[in-house]
Scaffold this motif. Structure first.
Motif, PDB file in Angstrom:
ATOM      1  N   CYS A  43      -3.907   8.257   2.395  1.00  0.00           N
ATOM      2  CA  CYS A  43      -4.020   6.804   2.571  1.00  0.00           C
ATOM      3  C   CYS A  43      -4.459   6.401   3.979  1.00  0.00           C
ATOM      4  O   CYS A  43      -5.366   5.572   4.118  1.00  0.00           O
TER       5      CYS A  43
ATOM      6  N   ILE B 255       0.854  -1.180   0.000  1.00  0.00           N
ATOM      7  CA  ILE B 255       0.000   0.000   0.000  1.00  0.00           C
ATOM      8  C   ILE B 255       0.895   1.237   0.000  1.00  0.00           C
ATOM      9  O   ILE B 255       1.773   1.368   0.861  1.00  0.00           O
TER      10      ILE B 255
ATOM     11  N   ASN C 155     -11.757  -8.544   5.496  1.00  0.00           N
ATOM     12  CA  ASN C 155     -11.423  -7.790   4.293  1.00  0.00           C
ATOM     13  C   ASN C 155     -12.280  -8.256   3.120  1.00  0.00           C
ATOM     14  O   ASN C 155     -12.809  -9.373   3.112  1.00  0.00           O
TER      15      ASN C 155
ATOM     16  N   MET D 103      -7.791   4.035   4.650  1.00  0.00           N
ATOM     17  CA  MET D 103      -7.659   2.706   5.236  1.00  0.00           C
ATOM     18  C   MET D 103      -8.492   2.590   6.511  1.00  0.00           C
ATOM     19  O   MET D 103      -9.197   1.595   6.720  1.00  0.00           O
TER      20      MET D 103
ATOM     21  N   PRO E 254      -8.947  -1.196  -5.016  1.00  0.00           N
ATOM     22  CA  PRO E 254      -8.021  -1.936  -4.138  1.00  0.00           C
ATOM     23  C   PRO E 254      -6.982  -1.007  -3.521  1.00  0.00           C
ATOM     24  O   PRO E 254      -6.455  -0.100  -4.175  1.00  0.00           O
ATOM     25  N   LEU E 255      -6.667  -1.246  -2.261  1.00  0.00           N
ATOM     26  CA  LEU E 255      -5.687  -0.417  -1.563  1.00  0.00           C
ATOM     27  C   LEU E 255      -4.253  -0.781  -1.958  1.00  0.00           C
ATOM     28  O   LEU E 255      -3.403   0.104  -2.107  1.00  0.00           O
TER      29      LEU E 255
ATOM     30  N   ASP F 125      -7.530  -6.083  -1.061  1.00  0.00           N
ATOM     31  CA  ASP F 125      -6.815  -4.946  -0.467  1.00  0.00           C
ATOM     32  C   ASP F 125      -5.437  -5.317   0.059  1.00  0.00           C
ATOM     33  O   ASP F 125      -4.704  -4.427   0.523  1.00  0.00           O
TER      34      ASP F 125
END
Length: 326
Positions: free
Chosen positions: A185, A179, A231, A189, A274-275, A249
């Motif tokens: 960010c 990530i 997740n 998250m 998607p992270l 993720d």
């Protein structure tokens, strides 16, 4: 009348009698054995001539390197002796041959100036791209989960200095998922994972009939020594009472019981892309154990040629250099 059948003796009649000619057979008592069939006498044909005795070698210099008193070794006899020698032992391969690399050409355009450098030609190591990182896999995942694949086109736009949190690594290869840590960010998250945690408590479990290949769900993902976290996941395959899922993720695949998967079909949960995204270390590989939740700093050196969505990453303090096509 004459008859010749391989090793059978040659018979010939003479004056109502019969003579037998034997080739290289002993003559003793042969005539007596054939009296009952009218054989007059037996003779030996094609008797092998005696070999001439070799001349004794001179005492001063034995011919052909033989010892004194023994017959000389001719070319034919020497070849036969060479054929009877022990076979060559090929159990160990010979050392690699040094290949000369020419130096820089001279100013006159002639041969390179100076002696050539001796070095071993070692081709660059080629690493196969993991299945979960290949573009065909990611396109199918994006269309099934996020209903569009635009995220794959935006991934190669990252460049320059970056700090990454490793979410999945492939031991002894340069590939990993991470990530990219930006100012926005941490907030994204935290919001996503908090919402997924709330959904876990109120979401129903999938039945075995509903847990089909290619479906979206919510599953528990291992994230390191801290434990696990719920997740977003994509069902890759069903194996009996188990399901192989891909956590979008984290870039991580795992096997989970079918009865542990929860429903997560609302599109609102899939509005954020998607992270994590795929990266490749340039000039290095990961140790022989999986690394997760480790922060690395360095420089993004550009996309991989064959898979542009995979970014080449140079760790801090290293000079970027091309590691070859994968």
């Amino acid at each position: 009348m004459e008859y010749l059948l391989g090793p059978v003796p040659l018979l010939r009649t003479r004056n109502s009698a019969m003579e037998v000619f034997f080739g290289n057979l002993p003559q003793k008592n042969l005539s007596g054995r054939f009296k009952s069939v009218g054989v007059k006498k037996g003779l030996i044909l094609h008797k092998r001539p005696a070999l001439p005795k070799p001349a004794p070698p001179k005492a001063s210099q034995p011919p052909n390197g033989s010892q004194q008193g023994k017959p000389p070794i001719g070319p034919e006899a020497k070849d036969r002796q060479d054929d009877l020698r022990d076979p060559i032992d090929c159990s160990e391969m010979p050392d690699l041959e040094l290949v000369a690399h020419p130096g820089p050409p001279s100013a006159e355009g002639g041969p390179p100036a100076g002696p050539p450098a001796q070095a071993l030609l070692q081709p660059p190591v080629q690493y196969a791209v993991p299945f979960e990182m290949r573009s065909l896999f990611l396109i199918q995942m994006l269309k099934a989960c996020f209903r569009e694949a635009g995220w794959l086109l935006s991934a190669p736009k990252v460049s320059g200095r970056a700090a990454l949190m490793v979410t999945e690594s492939f031991p002894q290869t340069p590939f990993f998922w991470a990530i990219r840590l930006t100012k926005e960010c941490p907030g994204r998250m935290e919001a996503l994972f908090w919402a997924l945690g709330q959904a876990e408590s109120g979401s129903a479990f999938l039945s075995k009939r509903e847990a089909q290949r290619g479906g979206r769900c919510l599953a528990e993902c291992p994230i390191g020594e801290e434990g696990s976290a719920w997740n977003r996941a994509w069902i890759l395959e069903r194996v009996g009472d188990l399901a192989v899922v891909f956590f979008v993720d984290f870039g991580h695949s795992a096997t989970r019981p079918l009865t542990s998967l929860r429903k997560l079909e609302e599109d609102t949960w899939w509005s954020v892309g998607p992270l994590a995204q795929p990266f490749m270390l340039q000039g290095q590989v990961f140790p022989p154990h999986v690394m997760r939740r480790r922060i690395v700093e360095g420089t993004v050196a550009g996309p991989l040629e064959r898979e542009p969505h995979i970014l080449k990453f140079v760790l801090q303090g290293e000079v970027p250099k091309d590691s070859g096509e994968v």
